[in-house]
Design a protein around this motif. Structure first.
Motif, mmCIF file in Angstrom:
data_model
loop_
_atom_site.group_PDB
_atom_site.id
_atom_site.type_symbol
_atom_site.label_atom_id
_atom_site.label_comp_id
_atom_site.label_asym_id
_atom_site.label_seq_id
_atom_site.Cartn_x
_atom_site.Cartn_y
_atom_site.Cartn_z
ATOM 1 N N THR A 5 28.464 29.275 87.732
ATOM 2 C CA THR A 5 27.382 30.123 87.242
ATOM 3 C C THR A 5 27.411 30.197 85.734
ATOM 4 N N ALA A 6 26.226 30.350 85.147
ATOM 5 C CA ALA A 6 26.134 30.543 83.701
ATOM 6 C C ALA A 6 26.176 32.031 83.358
ATOM 7 N N THR A 7 25.848 32.885 84.318
ATOM 8 C CA THR A 7 25.835 34.336 84.091
ATOM 9 C C THR A 7 26.574 35.031 85.228
ATOM 10 N N PRO A 8 27.897 35.057 85.187
ATOM 11 C CA PRO A 8 28.669 35.603 86.310
ATOM 12 C C PRO A 8 28.455 37.091 86.533
ATOM 13 N N ILE A 9 28.146 37.848 85.467
ATOM 14 C CA ILE A 9 27.911 39.278 85.616
ATOM 15 C C ILE A 9 26.581 39.585 84.973
ATOM 16 N N ASN A 10 25.566 39.860 85.790
ATOM 17 C CA ASN A 10 24.225 40.054 85.251
ATOM 18 C C ASN A 10 23.867 41.535 85.169
ATOM 19 N N ASN A 11 23.965 42.263 86.263
ATOM 20 C CA ASN A 11 23.550 43.658 86.282
ATOM 21 C C ASN A 11 24.722 44.633 86.375
ATOM 22 N N THR A 12 25.707 44.293 87.161
ATOM 23 C CA THR A 12 26.831 45.206 87.384
ATOM 24 C C THR A 12 28.047 44.385 87.786
ATOM 25 N N ILE A 13 29.214 44.893 87.472
ATOM 26 C CA ILE A 13 30.418 44.147 87.834
ATOM 27 C C ILE A 13 30.644 44.137 89.335
ATOM 28 N N LEU A 14 29.935 44.998 90.075
ATOM 29 C CA LEU A 14 30.060 44.944 91.537
ATOM 30 C C LEU A 14 29.479 43.648 92.093
ATOM 31 N N ASP A 15 28.562 43.003 91.328
ATOM 32 C CA ASP A 15 28.102 41.673 91.728
ATOM 33 C C ASP A 15 29.297 40.726 91.814
ATOM 34 N N LEU A 16 30.170 40.816 90.825
ATOM 35 C CA LEU A 16 31.364 39.969 90.799
ATOM 36 C C LEU A 16 32.322 40.342 91.932
ATOM 37 N N TYR A 17 32.407 41.640 92.222
ATOM 38 C CA TYR A 17 33.289 42.092 93.302
ATOM 39 C C TYR A 17 32.920 41.413 94.620
ATOM 40 N N TYR A 18 31.623 41.405 94.953
ATOM 41 C CA TYR A 18 31.205 40.839 96.234
ATOM 42 C C TYR A 18 31.325 39.316 96.248
ATOM 43 N N GLN A 19 31.214 38.677 95.100
ATOM 44 C CA GLN A 19 31.485 37.237 95.041
ATOM 45 C C GLN A 19 32.955 36.968 95.350
ATOM 46 N N LEU A 20 33.824 37.783 94.754
ATOM 47 C CA LEU A 20 35.260 37.568 94.954
ATOM 48 C C LEU A 20 35.697 37.930 96.368
ATOM 49 N N MET A 21 34.960 38.809 97.018
ATOM 50 C CA MET A 21 35.285 39.116 98.411
ATOM 51 C C MET A 21 35.012 37.922 99.316
ATOM 52 N N LEU A 22 34.130 37.017 98.883
ATOM 53 C CA LEU A 22 33.961 35.760 99.610
ATOM 54 C C LEU A 22 35.242 34.931 99.513
ATOM 55 N N VAL A 23 35.777 34.854 98.290
ATOM 56 C CA VAL A 23 37.026 34.115 98.077
ATOM 57 C C VAL A 23 38.166 34.760 98.870
ATOM 58 N N ALA A 24 38.196 36.104 98.826
ATOM 59 C CA ALA A 24 39.276 36.846 99.486
ATOM 60 C C ALA A 24 39.060 36.995 100.987
ATOM 61 N N GLN A 25 37.927 36.504 101.490
ATOM 62 C CA GLN A 25 37.598 36.613 102.915
ATOM 63 C C GLN A 25 37.693 38.061 103.402
ATOM 64 N N ASN A 26 37.112 38.957 102.584
ATOM 65 C CA ASN A 26 37.049 40.397 102.888
ATOM 66 C C ASN A 26 38.407 41.081 102.955
ATOM 67 N N ASP A 27 39.420 40.473 102.366
ATOM 68 C CA ASP A 27 40.746 41.077 102.301
ATOM 69 C C ASP A 27 40.908 41.737 100.936
ATOM 70 N N ARG A 28 40.826 43.059 100.900
ATOM 71 C CA ARG A 28 40.890 43.778 99.615
ATOM 72 C C ARG A 28 42.268 43.710 98.971
ATOM 73 N N THR A 29 43.291 43.270 99.715
ATOM 74 C CA THR A 29 44.649 43.160 99.152
ATOM 75 C C THR A 29 44.963 41.731 98.703
ATOM 76 N N TYR A 30 43.966 40.866 98.706
ATOM 77 C CA TYR A 30 44.154 39.439 98.444
ATOM 78 C C TYR A 30 44.858 39.178 97.111
ATOM 79 N N PHE A 31 44.559 40.001 96.095
ATOM 80 C CA PHE A 31 45.116 39.766 94.755
ATOM 81 C C PHE A 31 46.306 40.690 94.460
ATOM 82 N N SER A 32 46.994 41.125 95.486
ATOM 83 C CA SER A 32 48.123 42.044 95.284
ATOM 84 C C SER A 32 49.228 41.415 94.451
#
Length: 296
Positions: A4-31
């Protein structure tokens, strides 16, 4: 891999939900990176916007784990001998062609009225220095910056006006909500800026197209409402001796009235009248038929 050229457009929660794809909905993925709960980590970053720390700084540990930034200029300079599958990378020169369409076909009979209404907006929340009481010292540099900002926001309205009917409707709707809320909080002795409003609104009322981003549990909903309250509680108290409140309220009421007029004029324009959309459809089905296309 998300490109992406604009990873954060309106809110950083946009980025959160993108990363939840990577984490496969595991909120502890980056522990392992010291982030025990990804959602709480992002909510904390949102709250940091009310302090001296920026959201980006608050996300530094996470960004170090997931973001790689390589511009075209950087790759060309740092990797001049780079190859893909043994073949040298080819950097083609861009060949541009202008495709024209008639914007007035979209806004039949109201084009000039809408442009005039945008030009008449006061946008007082972005130029508060100009609404200080007579006798109160004004910061000349800040006043100039705010005047430039008002011009930029009017240009943004015009760009959205040109972009598409739906884009313009969204912008007008958001502006109306902001100005109405600004006026309400002004009566309570608080000053609201657009970023604070956007933060609070995102927590309290997820947009229709973002329903999938809504909290999925009672605990998450509680987190969101607490975050919204924290944003509004941090609003600066208004000094009634510093601002000409009557003139400020009048300017806000004027903009609400003008934006409401604009909204009513564009509310019922259908996609079938969108000249730009029709031109794009013609390009895809005629001129570019059978070709590979990337549409931004």
């Amino acid at each position: 891999i998300l490109l992406t050229a604009t990873p954060i457009n309106n809110t950083i929660l946009d980025l959160y939900y993108q990363l939840m794809l990577v984490a496969q909905n595991d909120r502890t993925y980056f522990s392992a990176a010291g982030i025990g709960d990804l959602r709480k980590y992002f909510l904390a970053a949102r709250r940091s916007a009310a302090t001296d720390q920026s959201e980006t700084a608050a996300l530094f540990n996470l960004l170090e784990e997931v973001v790689i930034r390589r511009t075209r200029a950087y790759v060309r300079k740092a990797y001049p001998q780079a190859t893909i599958n043994g073949e040298p990378i080819n950097w083609p020169e861009r060949e541009l062609e202008t495709v024209r369409y008639n914007l007035e076909e979209t806004y039949q009979g109201i084009y000039d009225d809408v442009v005039e209404a945008i030009d008449e907006l006061a946008l007082a929340p972005y130029s508060l220095e100009g609404y200080k009481q007579v006798g109160i010292e004004r910061d000349a540099m800040e006043l100039g910056r705010e005047q430039a900002l008002v011009g930029i926001f009017k240009s943004r309205f015009l760009k959205r006006f040109e972009s598409s009917v739906e884009a313009f409707r969204i912008s007008v709707g958001r502006a109306l909500a902001f100005f109405k809320t600004f006026g309400d909080l002004l009566d309570e002795g608080k000053l609201l800026d657009s970023s604070e409003f956007r933060h609070a609104l995102r927590y309290l009322e997820p947009e229709a197209e973002d329903n999938e981003a809504a909290p999925t549990s009672q605990a998450e909903a509680l987190d969101d409402h607490e975050a919204a309250r924290a944003v509004l509680d941090e609003l600066p108290e208004l000094d009634p001796e510093e601002y000409d409140l009557a003139r400020l309220r009048e300017a806000v009421s004027h903009d609400v009235a003008r934006l409401t007029e604009i909204w009513k004029r564009v509310e019922d324009i259908t996609a079938e009248r969108d000249a730009k959309l029709k031109r794009i459809k013609a390009l895809l089905t005629e001129d570019l038929r059978g070709k590979k296309v990337v549409l931004f």
